[in-house]
Design a protein around this motif. Structure first.
Motif, PDB file in Angstrom:
ATOM      1  N   SER A 106     -11.887   7.544  12.049  1.00 23.28           N
ATOM      2  CA  SER A 106     -13.148   7.562  12.818  1.00 23.28           C
ATOM      3  C   SER A 106     -12.900   7.852  14.298  1.00 23.28           C
ATOM      4  O   SER A 106     -13.225   7.049  15.172  1.00 23.28           O
ATOM      5  N   PRO A 107     -12.340   9.022  14.600  1.00 25.57           N
ATOM      6  CA  PRO A 107     -12.012   9.324  16.001  1.00 25.57           C
ATOM      7  C   PRO A 107     -13.237   9.385  16.913  1.00 25.57           C
ATOM      8  O   PRO A 107     -13.102   9.336  18.124  1.00 25.57           O
ATOM      9  N   TRP A 108     -14.429   9.437  16.367  1.00 29.54           N
ATOM     10  CA  TRP A 108     -15.661   9.476  17.144  1.00 29.54           C
ATOM     11  C   TRP A 108     -16.081   8.082  17.620  1.00 29.54           C
ATOM     12  O   TRP A 108     -16.894   7.971  18.520  1.00 29.54           O
ATOM     13  N   HIS A 109     -15.530   7.032  16.998  1.00 30.02           N
ATOM     14  CA  HIS A 109     -15.996   5.671  17.276  1.00 30.02           C
ATOM     15  C   HIS A 109     -15.048   4.955  18.238  1.00 30.02           C
ATOM     16  O   HIS A 109     -13.929   4.618  17.880  1.00 30.02           O
ATOM     17  N   TRP A 110     -15.516   4.697  19.430  1.00 27.66           N
ATOM     18  CA  TRP A 110     -14.735   4.034  20.471  1.00 27.66           C
ATOM     19  C   TRP A 110     -15.210   2.581  20.574  1.00 27.66           C
ATOM     20  O   TRP A 110     -15.930   2.222  21.508  1.00 27.66           O
ATOM     21  N   GLN A 111     -14.811   1.769  19.599  1.00 28.97           N
ATOM     22  CA  GLN A 111     -15.232   0.367  19.629  1.00 28.97           C
ATOM     23  C   GLN A 111     -14.884  -0.212  20.995  1.00 28.97           C
ATOM     24  O   GLN A 111     -13.753  -0.103  21.461  1.00 28.97           O
ATOM     25  N   THR A 112     -15.878  -0.835  21.612  1.00 26.81           N
ATOM     26  CA  THR A 112     -15.733  -1.341  22.973  1.00 26.81           C
ATOM     27  C   THR A 112     -15.994  -2.842  22.963  1.00 26.81           C
ATOM     28  O   THR A 112     -16.907  -3.321  22.300  1.00 26.81           O
ATOM     29  N   TYR A 113     -15.159  -3.577  23.687  1.00 22.50           N
ATOM     30  CA  TYR A 113     -15.193  -5.038  23.683  1.00 22.50           C
ATOM     31  C   TYR A 113     -15.278  -5.553  25.112  1.00 22.50           C
ATOM     32  O   TYR A 113     -14.969  -4.847  26.065  1.00 22.50           O
ATOM     33  N   PHE A 114     -15.648  -6.831  25.225  1.00 20.86           N
ATOM     34  CA  PHE A 114     -15.581  -7.478  26.529  1.00 20.86           C
ATOM     35  C   PHE A 114     -15.172  -8.933  26.357  1.00 20.86           C
ATOM     36  O   PHE A 114     -15.483  -9.568  25.360  1.00 20.86           O
ATOM     37  N   TYR A 115     -14.438  -9.413  27.363  1.00 24.90           N
ATOM     38  CA  TYR A 115     -14.080 -10.825  27.449  1.00 24.90           C
ATOM     39  C   TYR A 115     -15.064 -11.465  28.414  1.00 24.90           C
ATOM     40  O   TYR A 115     -15.246 -10.984  29.535  1.00 24.90           O
ATOM     41  N   ASP A 116     -15.702 -12.543  27.967  1.00 22.89           N
ATOM     42  CA  ASP A 116     -16.664 -13.287  28.773  1.00 22.89           C
ATOM     43  C   ASP A 116     -15.933 -14.483  29.378  1.00 22.89           C
ATOM     44  O   ASP A 116     -15.538 -15.402  28.662  1.00 22.89           O
ATOM     45  N   ARG A 117     -15.737 -14.454  30.665  1.00 19.45           N
ATOM     46  CA  ARG A 117     -14.959 -15.493  31.353  1.00 19.45           C
ATOM     47  C   ARG A 117     -15.570 -16.889  31.195  1.00 19.45           C
ATOM     48  O   ARG A 117     -14.864 -17.861  30.990  1.00 19.45           O
ATOM     49  N   LYS A 118     -16.885 -16.979  31.304  1.00 16.11           N
ATOM     50  CA  LYS A 118     -17.553 -18.273  31.223  1.00 16.11           C
ATOM     51  C   LYS A 118     -17.488 -18.845  29.799  1.00 16.11           C
ATOM     52  O   LYS A 118     -17.182 -20.020  29.608  1.00 16.11           O
ATOM     53  N   ALA A 119     -17.748 -18.014  28.793  1.00 18.26           N
ATOM     54  CA  ALA A 119     -17.733 -18.463  27.389  1.00 18.26           C
ATOM     55  C   ALA A 119     -16.326 -18.482  26.804  1.00 18.26           C
ATOM     56  O   ALA A 119     -16.110 -19.041  25.733  1.00 18.26           O
ATOM     57  N   LYS A 120     -15.377 -17.836  27.494  1.00 16.95           N
ATOM     58  CA  LYS A 120     -13.980 -17.754  27.045  1.00 16.95           C
ATOM     59  C   LYS A 120     -13.871 -17.140  25.655  1.00 16.95           C
ATOM     60  O   LYS A 120     -13.121 -17.616  24.804  1.00 16.95           O
ATOM     61  N   THR A 121     -14.643 -16.068  25.433  1.00 20.11           N
ATOM     62  CA  THR A 121     -14.624 -15.392  24.142  1.00 20.11           C
ATOM     63  C   THR A 121     -14.651 -13.878  24.326  1.00 20.11           C
ATOM     64  O   THR A 121     -15.053 -13.370  25.372  1.00 20.11           O
ATOM     65  N   PHE A 122     -14.213 -13.191  23.271  1.00 18.07           N
ATOM     66  CA  PHE A 122     -14.316 -11.743  23.199  1.00 18.07           C
ATOM     67  C   PHE A 122     -15.530 -11.402  22.351  1.00 18.07           C
ATOM     68  O   PHE A 122     -15.807 -12.079  21.355  1.00 18.07           O
ATOM     69  N   ARG A 123     -16.233 -10.350  22.745  1.00 17.46           N
ATOM     70  CA  ARG A 123     -17.371  -9.861  21.970  1.00 17.46           C
ATOM     71  C   ARG A 123     -17.287  -8.335  21.902  1.00 17.46           C
ATOM     72  O   ARG A 123     -16.701  -7.708  22.778  1.00 17.46           O
ATOM     73  N   GLU A 124     -17.936  -7.778  20.889  1.00 19.17           N
ATOM     74  CA  GLU A 124     -17.949  -6.330  20.742  1.00 19.17           C
ATOM     75  C   GLU A 124     -19.258  -5.777  21.295  1.00 19.17           C
ATOM     76  O   GLU A 124     -20.347  -6.203  20.883  1.00 19.17           O
ATOM     77  N   VAL A 125     -19.153  -4.824  22.224  1.00 18.19           N
ATOM     78  CA  VAL A 125     -20.328  -4.213  22.841  1.00 18.19           C
ATOM     79  C   VAL A 125     -21.192  -3.547  21.771  1.00 18.19           C
ATOM     80  O   VAL A 125     -22.422  -3.616  21.821  1.00 18.19           O
ATOM     81  N   ASP A 126     -20.556  -2.924  20.778  1.00 19.72           N
ATOM     82  CA  ASP A 126     -21.269  -2.222  19.712  1.00 19.72           C
ATOM     83  C   ASP A 126     -22.325  -3.110  19.049  1.00 19.72           C
ATOM     84  O   ASP A 126     -23.356  -2.620  18.598  1.00 19.72           O
ATOM     85  N   ASP A 127     -22.068  -4.409  18.966  1.00 17.40           N
ATOM     86  CA  ASP A 127     -23.011  -5.336  18.335  1.00 17.40           C
ATOM     87  C   ASP A 127     -24.338  -5.417  19.094  1.00 17.40           C
ATOM     88  O   ASP A 127     -25.341  -5.846  18.532  1.00 17.40           O
ATOM     89  N   PHE A 128     -24.341  -5.020  20.350  1.00 18.94           N
ATOM     90  CA  PHE A 128     -25.534  -5.113  21.193  1.00 18.94           C
ATOM     91  C   PHE A 128     -26.137  -3.752  21.537  1.00 18.94           C
ATOM     92  O   PHE A 128     -27.213  -3.688  22.127  1.00 18.94           O
ATOM     93  N   THR A 129     -25.399  -2.667  21.189  1.00 17.69           N
ATOM     94  CA  THR A 129     -25.850  -1.335  21.598  1.00 17.69           C
ATOM     95  C   THR A 129     -25.920  -0.334  20.459  1.00 17.69           C
ATOM     96  O   THR A 129     -26.581   0.685  20.588  1.00 17.69           O
ATOM     97  N   GLY A 130     -25.209  -0.565  19.388  1.00 21.68           N
ATOM     98  CA  GLY A 130     -24.977   0.438  18.351  1.00 21.68           C
ATOM     99  C   GLY A 130     -23.590   1.007  18.564  1.00 21.68           C
ATOM    100  O   GLY A 130     -22.912   0.690  19.548  1.00 21.68           O
ATOM    101  N   PRO A 131     -23.111   1.863  17.628  1.00 25.19           N
ATOM    102  CA  PRO A 131     -21.746   2.398  17.716  1.00 25.19           C
ATOM    103  C   PRO A 131     -21.506   3.232  18.978  1.00 25.19           C
ATOM    104  O   PRO A 131     -22.210   4.207  19.230  1.00 25.19           O
TER     105      PRO A 131
END
Length: 179
Positions: free
Chosen positions: A112-137
């Motif tokens: 899936s070279p078209w899919h650039w899964q993007t993540y973020f670390y939330d400093r306050k929550a101390k967790t990683f989340r995937e941007v795709d879950d909030f925006t689409g692929p």
């Protein structure tokens, strides 16, 4: 008697002047790893190559968030058992307010070279989340961050073709509102 007190005080002043200053606390040694330090200089996101292939484009990554003294606060591992189905970090950046570490990834096996899964670390929550879950692929690796914590990404689909993975459309979200 006054003379002897003056002599004693003089010796004391001279002795004190010759003493080296008392050292203060030693500043912490900066965390030495490949990665990016937050704008407030308090955290470092380390991106380590793990897995079968040590070098891009087929390497796999592990992201570690460390405080300025090197203490590990959080980790996200993209290593796969066979070295062909993990992900590697492509672009990385801290939000201007130092609250979020954002990074885009590519498949270590070229899937899936078209899919650039993007993540973020939330400093306050101390967790990683995937941007795709909030925006689409996410279909482009080059996200854009603006103050204080806005992210803009290109995601799959256009008005005329919801499956479009070449052009897509822009989506902008405030990271601090994504839960």
């Amino acid at each position: 008697m006054r003379f002897s007190i003056l002599v004693a005080i003089s010796f004391f002043v001279v002795a004190c002047a010759q003493q080296p200053p008392t050292p203060g606390p030693t500043p912490p040694t900066p965390v030495n790893c490949s990665g990016v330090t937050s704008p407030d200089q308090q955290l470092r996101a380390c991106v380590l190559s793990v897995g079968t292939h040590p070098n891009p484009p087929f390497n796999e990554s592990r992201v570690e968030i460390r405080n300025i003294t090197g203490t590990l606060l959080a980790t996200k591992d993209f290593k796969s058992p066979d070295g062909e189905h993990g992900r590697n970090v492509q672009k990385m950046e801290w939000s201007p307010d130092s609250q979020f570490f954002v990074f885009s990834t590519a498949s270590s096996g070229g899937h899936s070279p078209w899919h650039w899964q993007t993540y973020f670390y939330d400093r306050k929550a101390k967790t990683f989340r995937e941007v795709d879950d909030f925006t689409g692929p996410v279909i482009k690796r080059n996200f854009k961050l603006t103050a204080p914590d806005w992210i803009e990404v290109q995601v799959q689909g256009t008005a005329s073709d919801p499956s479009d993975i070449n052009t897509g459309h822009s989506v902008k979200r405030r990271l601090s509102t994504l839960h």
